[in-house]
Write a protein that holds these residues in place. Sequence first.
Motif, mmCIF file in Angstrom:
data_model
loop_
_atom_site.group_PDB
_atom_site.id
_atom_site.type_symbol
_atom_site.label_atom_id
_atom_site.label_comp_id
_atom_site.label_asym_id
_atom_site.label_seq_id
_atom_site.Cartn_x
_atom_site.Cartn_y
_atom_site.Cartn_z
ATOM 1 N N ASP A 200 52.089 -0.184 50.938
ATOM 2 C CA ASP A 200 51.715 -0.860 49.697
ATOM 3 C C ASP A 200 52.903 -1.720 49.271
ATOM 4 O O ASP A 200 53.883 -1.234 48.706
ATOM 5 C CB ASP A 200 51.381 0.177 48.627
ATOM 6 N N THR A 201 52.839 -3.016 49.586
ATOM 7 C CA THR A 201 53.941 -3.937 49.317
ATOM 8 C C THR A 201 53.439 -5.101 48.472
ATOM 9 O O THR A 201 52.246 -5.394 48.462
ATOM 10 C CB THR A 201 54.540 -4.488 50.621
ATOM 11 N N PRO A 202 54.350 -5.817 47.777
ATOM 12 C CA PRO A 202 53.914 -6.960 46.973
ATOM 13 C C PRO A 202 53.225 -8.042 47.797
ATOM 14 O O PRO A 202 52.272 -8.665 47.326
ATOM 15 C CB PRO A 202 55.226 -7.478 46.358
ATOM 16 N N LEU A 203 53.682 -8.301 49.021
ATOM 17 C CA LEU A 203 53.055 -9.335 49.832
ATOM 18 C C LEU A 203 51.698 -8.908 50.350
ATOM 19 O O LEU A 203 50.757 -9.697 50.397
ATOM 20 C CB LEU A 203 53.952 -9.704 51.025
ATOM 21 N N CYS A 204 51.581 -7.637 50.733
ATOM 22 C CA CYS A 204 50.356 -7.179 51.386
ATOM 23 C C CYS A 204 49.883 -5.856 50.793
ATOM 24 O O CYS A 204 49.940 -4.809 51.457
ATOM 25 C CB CYS A 204 50.613 -7.042 52.893
ATOM 26 N N PRO A 205 49.410 -5.856 49.539
ATOM 27 C CA PRO A 205 48.878 -4.618 48.966
ATOM 28 C C PRO A 205 47.535 -4.273 49.599
ATOM 29 O O PRO A 205 46.736 -5.176 49.899
ATOM 30 C CB PRO A 205 48.720 -4.954 47.478
ATOM 31 N N PRO A 206 47.256 -3.004 49.860
ATOM 32 C CA PRO A 206 45.959 -2.625 50.431
ATOM 33 C C PRO A 206 44.766 -3.138 49.636
ATOM 34 O O PRO A 206 43.717 -3.448 50.203
ATOM 35 C CB PRO A 206 46.020 -1.092 50.443
ATOM 36 N N SER A 207 44.911 -3.286 48.315
ATOM 37 C CA SER A 207 43.807 -3.800 47.497
ATOM 38 C C SER A 207 43.443 -5.223 47.909
ATOM 39 O O SER A 207 42.265 -5.606 47.871
ATOM 40 C CB SER A 207 44.191 -3.772 46.017
ATOM 41 N N VAL A 213 38.195 -7.792 53.344
ATOM 42 C CA VAL A 213 37.392 -7.185 54.411
ATOM 43 C C VAL A 213 36.360 -6.196 53.890
ATOM 44 O O VAL A 213 35.223 -6.162 54.362
ATOM 45 C CB VAL A 213 38.310 -6.499 55.452
ATOM 46 N N GLY A 214 36.753 -5.371 52.918
ATOM 47 C CA GLY A 214 35.848 -4.339 52.425
ATOM 48 C C GLY A 214 36.569 -3.011 52.275
ATOM 49 O O GLY A 214 37.801 -2.973 52.149
ATOM 50 N N ASP A 215 35.812 -1.933 52.289
ATOM 51 C CA ASP A 215 36.373 -0.604 52.039
ATOM 52 C C ASP A 215 37.375 -0.214 53.124
ATOM 53 O O ASP A 215 37.375 -0.732 54.242
ATOM 54 C CB ASP A 215 35.250 0.438 51.982
ATOM 55 N N GLY A 216 38.204 0.761 52.758
ATOM 56 C CA GLY A 216 39.179 1.283 53.702
ATOM 57 C C GLY A 216 40.589 0.919 53.297
ATOM 58 O O GLY A 216 40.902 0.764 52.122
ATOM 59 N N PHE A 217 41.485 0.828 54.268
ATOM 60 C CA PHE A 217 42.875 0.463 54.090
ATOM 61 C C PHE A 217 43.589 1.396 53.110
ATOM 62 O O PHE A 217 44.095 0.980 52.070
ATOM 63 C CB PHE A 217 42.996 -0.996 53.622
ATOM 64 N N PRO A 218 43.608 2.700 53.430
ATOM 65 C CA PRO A 218 44.305 3.646 52.554
ATOM 66 C C PRO A 218 45.797 3.312 52.480
ATOM 67 O O PRO A 218 46.408 2.874 53.453
ATOM 68 C CB PRO A 218 44.073 5.000 53.241
ATOM 69 N N ALA A 219 46.350 3.518 51.298
ATOM 70 C CA ALA A 219 47.758 3.193 51.075
ATOM 71 C C ALA A 219 48.647 4.306 51.596
ATOM 72 O O ALA A 219 48.382 5.492 51.374
ATOM 73 C CB ALA A 219 48.017 2.963 49.590
ATOM 74 N N GLY A 220 49.683 3.924 52.306
ATOM 75 C CA GLY A 220 50.721 4.865 52.703
ATOM 76 C C GLY A 220 51.834 4.831 51.670
ATOM 77 O O GLY A 220 51.604 4.862 50.467
ATOM 78 N N LEU A 221 53.046 4.661 52.127
ATOM 79 C CA LEU A 221 54.188 4.617 51.225
ATOM 80 C C LEU A 221 54.188 3.313 50.428
ATOM 81 O O LEU A 221 53.864 2.257 50.966
ATOM 82 C CB LEU A 221 55.473 4.748 52.048
ATOM 83 N N ARG A 222 54.551 3.378 49.166
ATOM 84 C CA ARG A 222 54.672 2.180 48.340
ATOM 85 C C ARG A 222 56.106 1.676 48.400
ATOM 86 O O ARG A 222 57.050 2.408 48.088
ATOM 87 C CB ARG A 222 54.289 2.476 46.898
ATOM 88 N N TYR A 223 56.271 0.424 48.811
ATOM 89 C CA TYR A 223 57.596 -0.185 48.886
ATOM 90 C C TYR A 223 57.595 -1.423 48.008
ATOM 91 O O TYR A 223 56.901 -2.395 48.288
ATOM 92 C CB TYR A 223 57.947 -0.546 50.327
ATOM 93 N N HIS A 239 55.163 5.053 58.489
ATOM 94 C CA HIS A 239 54.748 5.151 57.086
ATOM 95 C C HIS A 239 53.547 4.262 56.760
ATOM 96 O O HIS A 239 52.930 4.417 55.712
ATOM 97 C CB HIS A 239 55.910 4.779 56.164
ATOM 98 N N GLY A 240 53.218 3.328 57.638
ATOM 99 C CA GLY A 240 52.070 2.460 57.403
ATOM 100 C C GLY A 240 52.255 1.119 58.087
ATOM 101 O O GLY A 240 53.354 0.767 58.524
#
Length: 288
Positions: A200-207, A213-223, A239-240
């Motif tokens: 989970d990063t500012p450039l590429c947040p899972p949200s 794309v749709g559902d999925g992309f669970p967040a690992g470590l937040r950096y 870590h992801g």
Amino acid sequence: MDPQLLTTFVTVARHGSFSAAATELGYTQSAISQQIAALEADLGLALLSRRPVAPTPAGVRLLEHAEALLLRLRAARADVLRAAAPPRNRLRLAATPLAVNPVLAARLARARAREPRLELTLSTCPAEQVLAEVAAGRAELGLADGITAPSDPLRLPEAGLMTTTGVSQEDLVVVLPPDHPLAARTALRLGDLADARWLDTPLCPPSRLRDLVGDGFPAGLRYQGDDVHTLGTLVAAGHGLTLLPASATPRGVHGVALAEPRLAHRVELIHGTLPAGAAADLASALAG
């Protein structure tokens, strides 16, 4: 509405505290309370509940407008001052951490070689802050980056008479640990990685990936940092995954081309009205 009252309202809402807003703005708490009361009297609506301090429904609506209005006012002031100021050789460039890629770094070097007396200060900050720095006149030029569909502009807040120009675009890669089962692929579909953990990063947040794309992309470590070497270390340790511009892929990990959906890493140049001189010359050089 008085801009000073709006500034006070935004500050109180951000802190959730009259006393914290008073400390930031240099007023007494009583003065802050009087300013909020004056704004509420002007609108005839309660904007903040007091215990706890939080925006009312009307206050939430005003916040949606207030920050954009204040940004435009700062941009107008800076634009007028820039128009009246003499040309100078000391410039400030605000940029998001991944905006100054090899292409733009080379353009900067050529611009400075042509103007050896140019004193340039580069500072990094989030995209919204880049816009605010340029709008307020604290930086003459800004560079913001983000993930978009090819040739689509970045989604930046509206700030009045500001010019935004696309100056660089490159492919994105999926960053994988070297021992990942898919690391040997020549290209990957993002949807095939919907079950993988993502940093989970500012450039590429899972949200953002879910939006694409749709559902999925669970967040690992937040950096919340911006160092690509740290990102590479986190990916390599499992870590992801993440997406990065191809040129920014750090050592120790694999970057695999993204085949679908078609996405790009885009960099945009941001500035107000630029009179002839060093700032206009640098803007032209960065635009290529």
